[in-house]
Design an enzyme around this catalytic site. Structure first.
Site, PDB file in Angstrom:
ATOM      1  N   CYS A  89       0.852  -1.182   0.000  1.00 41.34           N
ATOM      2  CA  CYS A  89       0.000   0.000   0.000  1.00 41.34           C
ATOM      3  C   CYS A  89       0.892   1.237   0.000  1.00 41.34           C
ATOM      4  CB  CYS A  89      -0.889  -0.031   1.239  1.00 41.34           C
ATOM      5  SG  CYS A  89      -1.995   1.370   1.378  1.00 41.34           S
ATOM      6  N   HIS A 130      -9.396  -3.954  -0.865  1.00 43.45           N
ATOM      7  CA  HIS A 130      -8.330  -3.104  -0.332  1.00 43.45           C
ATOM      8  C   HIS A 130      -8.739  -1.627  -0.383  1.00 43.45           C
ATOM      9  CE1 HIS A 130      -3.932  -2.139   0.255  1.00 43.45           C
ATOM     10  NE2 HIS A 130      -4.384  -0.987  -0.210  1.00 43.45           N
ATOM     11  N   GLU A 131      -9.163  -1.160  -1.553  1.00 39.92           N
ATOM     12  CA  GLU A 131      -9.476   0.268  -1.722  1.00 39.92           C
ATOM     13  C   GLU A 131     -10.756   0.665  -0.981  1.00 39.92           C
ATOM     14  OE1 GLU A 131      -7.157   2.054  -2.699  1.00 39.92           O
ATOM     15  OE2 GLU A 131      -5.956   0.567  -3.743  1.00 39.92           O
ATOM     16  N   HIS A 134     -10.069   1.135   2.618  1.00 40.23           N
ATOM     17  CA  HIS A 134      -9.540   2.472   2.949  1.00 40.23           C
ATOM     18  C   HIS A 134     -10.677   3.438   3.245  1.00 40.23           C
ATOM     19  CE1 HIS A 134      -5.233   2.335   2.527  1.00 40.23           C
ATOM     20  NE2 HIS A 134      -5.293   1.771   1.319  1.00 40.23           N
TER      21      HIS A 134
END
Length: 140
Positions: A89, A130-131, A134
């Site tokens: 990341c 993953h995104e 966030h």
């Protein structure tokens, strides 16, 4: 504009706000995400708005030679097998191991505000988890 990557975990833990239909910042956020991702093109395949200082639910995902924006993306269903994924990341210096699902269903809006529902399998499901993580304030 190329933005500095946010590395402060306390900032990254804050869940992002929903983008409203008439948000005057939306196009700027998307362009800044693209510019910043291009500046890190050798190590970036996706980027979330909070990683460049915007507390808004916007991500971009690389699609061959271009970037696709996803507005207000949410995972609405997780399915398939669970497995460990080793991920890098831009916001963290080290690689981290996280648990992911092989298949997810997401709901998002395009730039015109149209709602879209999409089922995503491997390997893209890892990137979306993953995104979107966030945006939810999750640290990998």
């Amino acid at each position: 504009m190329v933005k500095e990557i946010v590395k402060d975990p306390e900032i990254l833990k804050i869940p992002c706000s929903t983008v409203l239909e008439d948000d005057p910042e939306l196009n700027t956020i998307i362009q800044d995400l693209i510019d910043t991702a291009n500046a890190h093109k050798d190590e970036c395949i996706g980027l979330a708005a909070n990683q460049i200082g915007y507390n808004k639910r916007v991500i971009i995902i690389r699609n061959k030679d271009s970037w696709l924006p996803f507005i207000n993306p949410r995972i609405i269903k997780r399915e398939g097998r669970k497995f460990k994924s080793s991920e890098k990341c831009l916001s963290f210096d080290d690689e981290r191991v996280v648990t992911r699902n092989s298949t997810i269903t997401i709901m998002f809006q395009d730039q015109k505000g149209k709602y879209i529902k999409r089922k995503i399998g491997l390997p893209l499901s890892i990137l979306f988890q993953h995104e979107i993580g966030h945006l939810d304030g999750e640290l990998i």
